[in-house]
Design a protein around this motif. Structure first.
Motif, short mmCIF file in Angstrom:
data_model
loop_
_atom_site.label_atom_id
_atom_site.label_comp_id
_atom_site.label_asym_id
_atom_site.label_seq_id
_atom_site.Cartn_x
_atom_site.Cartn_y
_atom_site.Cartn_z
N GLU A 1 0.85 -1.19 0.00
CA GLU A 1 0.00 0.00 0.00
C GLU A 1 0.88 1.24 0.00
N LEU A 2 0.76 2.04 -1.03
CA LEU A 2 1.44 3.33 -1.12
C LEU A 2 0.41 4.38 -1.51
N ASN A 3 0.66 5.60 -1.15
CA ASN A 3 -0.20 6.70 -1.59
C ASN A 3 0.19 7.09 -3.01
N LEU A 4 -0.27 6.27 -3.95
CA LEU A 4 0.21 6.39 -5.33
C LEU A 4 -0.25 7.68 -5.99
N ASP A 5 -1.37 8.23 -5.56
CA ASP A 5 -1.78 9.51 -6.15
C ASP A 5 -0.75 10.58 -5.85
N ARG A 6 -0.10 10.49 -4.68
CA ARG A 6 0.97 11.43 -4.35
C ARG A 6 2.25 11.08 -5.11
N VAL A 7 2.53 9.79 -5.23
CA VAL A 7 3.73 9.35 -5.95
C VAL A 7 3.72 9.87 -7.38
N PHE A 8 2.55 9.80 -8.04
CA PHE A 8 2.46 10.18 -9.45
C PHE A 8 2.07 11.64 -9.66
N ALA A 9 1.90 12.39 -8.59
CA ALA A 9 1.37 13.74 -8.71
C ALA A 9 2.22 14.64 -9.59
N ASP A 10 3.54 14.49 -9.53
CA ASP A 10 4.40 15.37 -10.31
C ASP A 10 4.47 14.97 -11.78
N VAL A 11 4.47 13.67 -12.05
CA VAL A 11 4.64 13.22 -13.43
C VAL A 11 3.35 13.29 -14.23
N ALA A 12 2.20 13.25 -13.56
CA ALA A 12 0.93 13.08 -14.26
C ALA A 12 0.18 14.39 -14.44
N SER B 1 -1.39 10.39 -17.95
CA SER B 1 -2.49 10.15 -17.03
C SER B 1 -2.25 8.83 -16.31
N VAL B 2 -2.62 8.77 -15.03
CA VAL B 2 -2.45 7.56 -14.24
C VAL B 2 -3.77 7.21 -13.57
N LEU B 3 -4.22 5.97 -13.78
CA LEU B 3 -5.43 5.47 -13.15
C LEU B 3 -5.04 4.37 -12.17
N ILE B 4 -5.44 4.51 -10.91
CA ILE B 4 -5.07 3.59 -9.85
C ILE B 4 -6.31 2.81 -9.44
N LEU B 5 -6.23 1.48 -9.50
CA LEU B 5 -7.38 0.63 -9.28
C LEU B 5 -7.14 -0.31 -8.11
N PRO B 6 -7.77 -0.09 -6.96
CA PRO B 6 -7.67 -1.04 -5.85
C PRO B 6 -8.15 -2.43 -6.26
N LYS B 7 -7.54 -3.45 -5.67
CA LYS B 7 -7.83 -4.84 -6.05
C LYS B 7 -9.30 -5.18 -5.92
N ASP B 8 -9.92 -4.82 -4.81
CA ASP B 8 -11.29 -5.23 -4.57
C ASP B 8 -12.26 -4.55 -5.52
N ILE B 9 -11.98 -3.31 -5.89
CA ILE B 9 -12.87 -2.60 -6.80
C ILE B 9 -12.82 -3.23 -8.19
N GLN B 10 -11.66 -3.73 -8.60
CA GLN B 10 -11.56 -4.41 -9.89
C GLN B 10 -12.52 -5.59 -9.97
N ASP B 11 -12.71 -6.27 -8.85
CA ASP B 11 -13.50 -7.51 -8.84
C ASP B 11 -14.96 -7.29 -8.44
N GLU B 12 -15.34 -6.08 -8.12
CA GLU B 12 -16.73 -5.81 -7.78
C GLU B 12 -17.61 -5.80 -9.03
N PRO B 13 -18.89 -6.12 -8.88
CA PRO B 13 -19.81 -6.03 -10.03
C PRO B 13 -19.85 -4.60 -10.56
N TRP B 14 -19.89 -4.50 -11.89
CA TRP B 14 -19.94 -3.17 -12.51
C TRP B 14 -21.28 -2.50 -12.23
N GLN B 15 -21.22 -1.28 -11.77
CA GLN B 15 -22.42 -0.49 -11.49
C GLN B 15 -22.32 0.82 -12.27
N PRO B 16 -23.16 1.02 -13.27
CA PRO B 16 -23.12 2.29 -14.01
C PRO B 16 -23.54 3.44 -13.11
N PRO B 17 -23.10 4.63 -13.42
CA PRO B 17 -23.50 5.79 -12.60
C PRO B 17 -25.02 6.00 -12.68
N GLN B 18 -25.61 6.28 -11.55
CA GLN B 18 -27.05 6.49 -11.49
C GLN B 18 -27.41 7.89 -11.98
#
Length: 597
Positions: free
Chosen positions: A118-129, A159-176
C-alpha cells in the motif's frame, strides 16, 4: 454472470481505441489482467505485451506514442510495480507524448492501514501526471477512463489510473441518474489552433526583414515538414534540428544543418552564432548557449504548448498554434528573398561538415572508431527504417553520423536523457510497425543497466512480427563514456575508474544463447559486411562492436575553459585522454590556438 468492474474498464479502453498494453503482472492488477484475458477469448481484446520490468513497459508506451502519435498504454501492479513505472513516465512527460499508466493498489478496505504494497500512489504520481486518480467505487470508473485518456491525448501528457484490487473484482455499477454521479463520454478530436491574423502579420514582418534567417525545429514540427521546407525556401534560411526533431527533415536537404547543441554540428552552431533572425518551431531545446546571444537576433516562436513559448529566447512574437496550421497561415505573408548568399554559405558549410565527419569516422582507432559504426550503418538502412538511440556517447554518433533519409524515423530519450530507453523504444517501434526494419544503438552501460533483459522480450515475440529485422547494436568500450568525457572536459578531472569501468560482457553470445543471432566485430573493415548481415538476417540480431573509448564526443565548438579543463585532466595523469585519436585531438588543439573561441 454479472459484468465485473475490470471488464467494463477494459471495454472502455477499447472504446477509446486502445489495442495494446505493455506491462508486467502482479496480484494488485490481476482483476484487469483477467478482464483482458476474457475479452481476448471473445476475439475482441487488447494485446498484452509482457515485458521484463515495469520501467521498460513505461518506456515502450512512451516509444509507441513517439512513433505513432497515438496514446501509449502501460500497466503494473501496485507498490513496487507502480514505482518502477516512474522513469518511463517522466520520459513521456518531458518529451510531451500521451501515455496512460494503469496501476494496481491494495484493497480499498485496507487503505490507510500500512497494508502490504500500500502506497499513496496519487501522491507518488502527482508530479509526473497531468491527471491521476485512485478509484473509490465502480461507478467512478467510467469518467476516470474518459477523463484520463482525454487529458493525456489533449495535453500530450501522462495520465495515471489507480485501481484497488477489490474494486476491480466488484460487479460493474453504471452511474445512477442521481445527485452525486457524473455521466461522461468517449471521444476527442484535436482542434485547429492558429494565432490571430495580427500576430501572424507581425511575425511575417520580422521574418521578412531578416537577412540571415535561422530556423530551429523540434518534434513539434513533425507533420509540418512540407511547410518548414516552403518557409526555408522563401526566406533563404537554414534549418537546424533539435534531437527529437532529427527525423522531421532529411539530412540530404542542402539547407539542413543537422543537430544542434552539445551533440550537434558545427554548421548548426555557426548558423546560430551568425544569424540575425530566429524562427523556432515546436522545440523546447534546452541549451541556450547554442542559440543566438540575447539581443543578436529578432525571434519568432511557434508552439502548440503555450507554456513553452518565450522560455528559451526573448521572442518578439510568440505564436500559440499547431506548427503546420500556423505555418500555412504564415506562408502567404512571407516574401521571397532574392539574395541567397546566406543559404548558399550554409549549404557550403554543410557539405564541408559531412566531409569532416567522414574523415573522423574513418580515422583509425583502437580497435574500432565508434563514429564509423553509425557512419557505415547510415547508407545501408532502408528508406522506411526506424532508429532509436540510448543516452551516452552513442547519442553523439546517432546525432552526427546518422544521415537520416526521408521516410525514416528516429528517436531517443530527449528531455530526460535517460539510459536504458533504446531497446524498449525499438520494441515498441517493431510492434507498431512490424514490417519495418528497426535498429537500436546502445552503449554497454545501458545494455547492462536494463536492456539485456529486454532481449528476452524480443526473443519471446519476434516470430509474430511481419519481418524479423531488429538489430541491437552495442558499443562495447567498457566505459561509461559520455560521463568520462564530461569529467574530463567539463570538470578537468581524470577518468575515475571506480565509477567509469564497465565489465566486459559478450553481448553477442548472450543473444545466441537466447536463440537470436549474434555478430561480434573488432575490425573496422568488417563493419559494412556485419551491418549487411545483421540487416538481412532471418531473426533479430545483437551486433556487438568493440569500440575505442578514447574517441571524444566533443561539442561542435570547444571553449577555452573546456580546452583547459581537458588539458588539466591529462596533467593529472589521465593516460587515456592522451590517447585520443589524431583527428579528434587536432580538433581539440585547434580550438586552443589564439583567435579561437
Amino acid at each position: 454472470m454479472s459484468t465485473m468492474t475490470s471488464d467494463f474498464f477494459v471495454e472502455r479502453l477499447q472504446a477509446w481505441g486502445v489495442t495494446r498494453i505493455y506491462g508486467y503482472p502482479g496480484d494488485g492488477i490481476n482483476g484487469v489482467l483477467g478482464a483482458i484475458q476474457r475479452a481476448n477469448k471473445k476475439g475482441a481484446g487488447i494485446e498484452f505485451i509482457q515485458v521484463r520490468h515495469e520501467e521498460m513497459a513505461a518506456f515502450m508506451a512512451a516509444g509507441h506514442a513517439k512513433f505513432t502519435g497515438e496514446l501509449g498504454v502501460c500497466l503494473s501492479t501496485g507498490g513496487p510495480g507502480a514505482t518502477h513505472l516512474l522513469t518511463g513516465l517522466y520520459d513521456a512527460k518531458v518529451d510531451h507524448v500521451p501515455v496512460l499508466a494503469i496501476s494496481g493498489q491494495a484493497e480499498a478496505t485496507s487503505r490507510g492501514a500500512t497494508y502490504q504494497q500500500e502506497l499513496n500512489l496519487d501522491r507518488v504520481f502527482a508530479d509526473v501526471a497531468n491527471f491521476v486518480q485512485e478509484a473509490a467505487a465502480p461507478a467512478q470508473i467510467r469518467h476516470l477512463v474518459d477523463r484520463g485518456v482525454r487529458i493525456a491525448i489533449a495535453q500530450n501528457g501522462v495520465s495515471v489510473l489507480i485501481l484497488p484490487k477489490d474494486i476491480q473484482d466488484e460487479p460493474w455499477q453504471p452511474p445512477q441518474h442521481a445527485h452525486g454521479f457524473t455521466h461522461s463520454g468517449t471521444g476527442y478530436q484535436r482542434p485547429k489552433v492558429v494565432p490571430y491574423e495580427a500576430d501572424l502579420q507581425k511575425a511575417a514582418a520580422i521574418l521578412n526583414a531578416g537577412k540571415k534567417v535561422a530556423i530551429l525545429i523540434g518534434a513539434g514540427a513533425r507533420g509540418a515538414a512540407v511547410e518548414v521546407v516552403q518557409v526555408a525556401n522563401l526566406l533563404g534560411a537554414g534549418v537546424a534540428k533539435a534531437l527529437l526533431g532529427k527525423d522531421v527533415l532529411p539530412d540530404d536537404a542542402p539547407f539542413v544543418t543537422g543537430s544542434i547543441g552539445l551533440l550537434g554540428t558545427r554548421p548548426s552552431s555557426d548558423m546560430m552564432a551568425e544569424c540575425d533572425t530566429l524562427l523556432m518551431i515546436g522545440s523546447g531545446f534546452p541549451w541556450t548557449e547554442f542559440l543566438p546571444k540575447e539581443g543578436q537576433a529578432r525571434a519568432v516562436q511557434i508552439d502548440i504548448d503555450p507554456s513553452m513559448l518565450g522560455l528559451r529566447y526573448p521572442n518578439e512574437i510568440n505564436l500559440h498554434g499547431d506548427a503546420a496550421e500556423t505555418l500555412r497561415a504564415l506562408l502567404p505573408l512571407l516574401e521571397h528573398k532574392d539574395d541567397r548568399q546566406w543559404q548558399e554559405q550554409i549549404a557550403l558549410n554543410i557539405k564541408a561538415w559531412w566531409q569532416v565527419m567522414e574523415e573522423r569516422a574513418m580515422a583509425p582507432a583502437n580497435p574500432v572508431n565508434p563514429q564509423r559504426v553509425v557512419w557505415e550503418m547510415s547508407p545501408l538502412l532502408a528508406d522506411n527504417a526506424i532508429v532509436t538511440s540510448d543516452s551516452g556517447s552513442c547519442a553523439n554518433w546517432f546525432a552526427r553520423d546518422f544521415r537520416v533519409k526521408q521516410g525514416q524515423r528516429a528517436t531517443l530519450s530527449g528531455g530526460l536523457a535517460c539510459m536504458g530507453a533504446a531497446v524498449p523504444f525499438a520494441i515498441a517501434a517493431k510492434f507498431a510497425y512490424p514490417d519495418r526494419p528497426v535498429v537500436a544503438l546502445v552503449g554497454d552501460g545501458a545494455m547492462q543497466m536494463n536492456n539485456m533483459a529486454e532481449l528476452i522480450t524480443i526473443q519471446k515475440y519476434w516470430q509474430g512480427w511481419a519481418t524479423p529485422q531488429l538489430v541491437v547494436c552495442v558499443f562495447n568500450n567498457q566505459d561509461l563514456n559520455q560521463v568520462t568525457w564530461e569529467q574530463r572536459v567539463m570538470e578537468g578531472n581524470p577518468r575515475f575508474e571506480a565509477s567509469q569501468q564497465v565489465p566486459d560482457v559478450r553481448y553477442s553470445q548472450f543473444a545466441e544463447m537466447l536463440g537470436l543471432k549474434g555478430i561480434y566485430v573488432d575490425d573496422p573493415e568488417q563493419l559494412s559486411a556485419a551491418w549487411q548481415e545483421a540487416l538481412s538476417a532471418d531473426r533479430p540480431v545483437v551486433l556487438e562492436v568493440k569500440t575505442d573509448p578514447e574517441v571524444a564526443p566533443l561539442p561542435p565548438h570547444i571553449t577555452l575553459k573546456q580546452a583547459k579543463a581537458f588539458m588539466a585532466s591529462m596533467i593529472k595523469g589521465d593516460r587515456g585522454a592522451a590517447q585520443v585519436i589524431g583527428d579528434t585531438a587536432s580538433q581539440l588543439f585547434n580550438e586552443i590556438l589564439p583567435g579561437k573561441k
